[in-house]
Write a protein that holds these residues in place. Structure first.
Motif, PDB file in Angstrom:
ATOM      1  N   GLY A 182       0.815  -1.213   0.000  1.00 27.02           N
ATOM      2  CA  GLY A 182       0.000   0.000   0.000  1.00 27.02           C
ATOM      3  C   GLY A 182       0.846   1.260   0.000  1.00 27.02           C
ATOM      4  O   GLY A 182       0.453   2.294   0.526  1.00 27.02           O
ATOM      5  N   THR A 219       1.849   4.330  -1.406  1.00 24.71           N
ATOM      6  CA  THR A 219       1.295   5.254  -2.382  1.00 24.71           C
ATOM      7  C   THR A 219       2.215   6.454  -2.600  1.00 24.71           C
ATOM      8  O   THR A 219       1.834   7.413  -3.265  1.00 24.71           O
ATOM      9  CB  THR A 219      -0.100   5.702  -1.873  1.00 24.71           C
ATOM     10  N   LEU A 242       1.137   0.938   4.693  1.00 24.72           N
ATOM     11  CA  LEU A 242       1.226   2.390   4.767  1.00 24.72           C
ATOM     12  C   LEU A 242      -0.105   3.015   4.355  1.00 24.72           C
ATOM     13  O   LEU A 242      -0.698   2.612   3.356  1.00 24.72           O
ATOM     14  CB  LEU A 242       2.343   2.853   3.825  1.00 24.72           C
ATOM     15  N   GLY A 243      -0.551   3.993   5.112  1.00 24.58           N
ATOM     16  CA  GLY A 243      -1.818   4.642   4.793  1.00 24.58           C
ATOM     17  C   GLY A 243      -2.976   3.703   5.051  1.00 24.58           C
ATOM     18  O   GLY A 243      -2.884   2.770   5.853  1.00 24.58           O
ATOM     19  N   LYS A 244      -4.080   3.943   4.357  1.00 25.90           N
ATOM     20  CA  LYS A 244      -5.259   3.111   4.567  1.00 25.90           C
ATOM     21  C   LYS A 244      -5.593   2.270   3.346  1.00 25.90           C
ATOM     22  O   LYS A 244      -6.177   1.204   3.469  1.00 25.90           O
ATOM     23  CB  LYS A 244      -6.462   4.000   4.892  1.00 25.90           C
ATOM     24  N   ALA A 245      -5.273   2.777   2.172  1.00 23.46           N
ATOM     25  CA  ALA A 245      -5.701   2.110   0.944  1.00 23.46           C
ATOM     26  C   ALA A 245      -4.665   1.113   0.448  1.00 23.46           C
ATOM     27  O   ALA A 245      -3.466   1.385   0.464  1.00 23.46           O
ATOM     28  CB  ALA A 245      -5.946   3.160  -0.140  1.00 23.46           C
ATOM     29  N   GLU A 247      -5.750   3.666  -4.116  1.00 22.02           N
ATOM     30  CA  GLU A 247      -4.540   4.430  -3.780  1.00 22.02           C
ATOM     31  C   GLU A 247      -4.477   5.756  -4.535  1.00 22.02           C
ATOM     32  O   GLU A 247      -3.894   6.721  -4.049  1.00 22.02           O
ATOM     33  CB  GLU A 247      -3.284   3.588  -4.016  1.00 22.02           C
ATOM     34  N   GLU A 301      -6.400   7.963  -2.379  1.00 17.62           N
ATOM     35  CA  GLU A 301      -5.619   8.281  -1.187  1.00 17.62           C
ATOM     36  C   GLU A 301      -4.547   9.326  -1.505  1.00 17.62           C
ATOM     37  O   GLU A 301      -4.267  10.221  -0.696  1.00 17.62           O
ATOM     38  CB  GLU A 301      -4.980   6.997  -0.657  1.00 17.62           C
TER      39      GLU A 301
END
Ligand code: URA
Ligand code: CA
Length: 432
Positions: free
Chosen positions: A88, A90, A243-246, A252, A255
């Motif tokens: 993930g 991005t 990393l992050g949420k998506a 992504e 995001e």
């Protein structure tokens, strides 16, 4: 020169000369030195290591084994960013317009590759109309005029590394710092950048499982870069959780848009700023890393970074209205929530396994021939250290099929809830 003597020399712990390293890499690329001799050498390097000079020589020999991309027609200092790979991640989608908004040329060559999600090229192709097939002249013109362009990888880049990496894979010699560092750096140098920023990941989702190993690799790559005349810096970042949420291609892109707007996940923003300030500094656009970070924050605040993203999309045939209207991106037919089974605090989200869950939905390629579904993926509603109540959604699955039992099972098996837990540090160090 005889290969057998060079294997013996390394086996006994001696340094190979520049000429000897060139002889090996040239001979191997041409098919004159057989795999079995190179595997013996790789094993000798695994045990006896290489000096800084040998590492730099090996890097340059591999870089010169194929095409060397010439970006000299592009004005300014070309800074490239490389990540050792995670789940993930991005950052490239965000960093490219972010630093271009500060007039730093971003001339990116990007691949598709295998993995939990597609590569940067696949993610960008989630934008309707977007394409990366640019002629060299067009690519150079776009970067000179707009400071940003992404082109698909083409040509014959570092064939020596391709052969050697495949050989190491089947001879238990991948895990060697000099071999990994020269492999990665040879590709960066062949792709023509003047300066390089490295994101060395550590944790379950990364190649380097411990912080110590990641630091050692980061130092090795920074030394190589600086020794061959490419200013290089590194960030060592956490990849124990995604990393992050998506995790997913179109997800992504959304995001990335949020992050460029200043409303993205905090960890993703923090990492982009840490990498971005090194890029800005190395490009000579700020006198200190602090000043560089302030400039990046300013282009997020002012909306310039988001405008640059739109400009970039439109230049490459994409529909820039997706930035204000992300519903126009590919969306999956089903959204399925995965509720927590008990109250508590999220204690672990095993990055690589969660990445595999996204791949099972079709977000990534298992083999070179696999088709990617750009719409599918996972949204993490909770990260490590977040409180959760029984029944609350841990993850939203974006799927194009109704039956996702195996994906749900994998998610439950790899997210644990405990009484207490704290979020891991995102950044474990810098090499500047
Ligand atoms: N990635 C590379 O490109 N090369 C290695 O040797 C290891 C990871
Ligand atoms: Ca992400």
């Amino acid at each position: 020169m005889r290969m057998v003597d060079l294997i013996e020399k390394k086996r006994d712990g001696h340094e190979l000369t520049t000429e000897e390293i060139n002889f090996i890499i040239e001979g191997y690329t041409r098919g004159e030195i057989p795999d079995y001799q190179v595997s013996a050498l790789a094993m000798a390097i695994y045990f006896k290591d290489m000096s800084e000079r040998e590492r730099a020589d090996l890097t340059m020999a591999m870089a010169h084994s194929g095409d060397m991309i010439d970006l000299s027609a592009i004005e300014g200092v070309k800074v490239d960013k490389h990540s050792t790979g995670g789940v993930g991640d991005t950052t490239t989608l965000i960093l490219a317009p972010l630093v271009a908004a500060l007039d730093i040329p971003v001339a990116k060559m990007s691949g598709r590759g295998l993995g939990h999600t597609g590569g940067t090229t696949d993610k960008l192709e989630a934008i309707p109309g977007f394409h990366v097939e640019l002629a060299k002249e067009e690519f150079v013109k776009l970067v000179n005029e707009h400071k940003i362009a992404v082109v698909g990888q083409s040509g014959n880049l570092t064939p020596a590394d391709k052969k050697l990496y495949a050989l190491r894979d089947v001879t238990a010699t991948v895990d060697s710092i000099p071999l990994i560092a020269s492999s990665i750096m040879s590709k960066k140098i062949a792709s023509g950048s003047d300066a390089i920023v490295l994101d060395v990941k550590t944790g379950a989702g990364a190649f380097m499982k411990t912080v110590e190993d990641a630091k050692e690799l980061a130092h090795a790559m920074v030394s190589i870069g600086n020794n061959v005349g490419r200013r290089t810096m590194a960030v060592i970042s956490d990849m124990s959780q995604p990393l992050g949420k998506a995790i997913g291609n179109a997800l992504e892109v959304r995001e990335a848009i949020d992050t460029l707007r200043g409303t993205g996940p905090k960890d993703l923003e923090e990492l982009c700023l840490a990498l971005g300030r090194q890029m800005v500094f190395l490009a000579g656009k700020a006198a200190s890393l602090e000043e560089a970070e302030e400039k990046l924050r300013e282009v997020i605040r002012s909306g310039k970074a988001l405008e640059k993203f739109k400009e970039f999309i439109a230049n490459q045939g994409g529909d820039a209205s997706i930035v204000d209207d992300p519903e126009k991106l590919p969306t999956a037919a089903y959204r399925i929530e995965v509720p927590a089974k008990k109250d508590g605090v999220v204690a672990s989200i095993v990055a690589d396994e969660i990445g595999t869950a996204a791949m099972l939905l079709g977000a990534g390629r298992a083999t070179k021939e696999s088709e990617i579904d750009l719409a599918v993926g996972l949204m993490l509603n909770k990260k490590i250290g977040d409180k959760v109540a029984a029944g609350e959604s841990l993850v939203t699955i974006h799927a194009n099929r109704e039956n996702v039992e195996e994906v749900i099972e994998k998610i439950y098996a790899n997210i644990t809830i405990a009484e207490q837990a704290t979020a891991p540090a995102l950044i474990h160090g810098f090499v500047t």
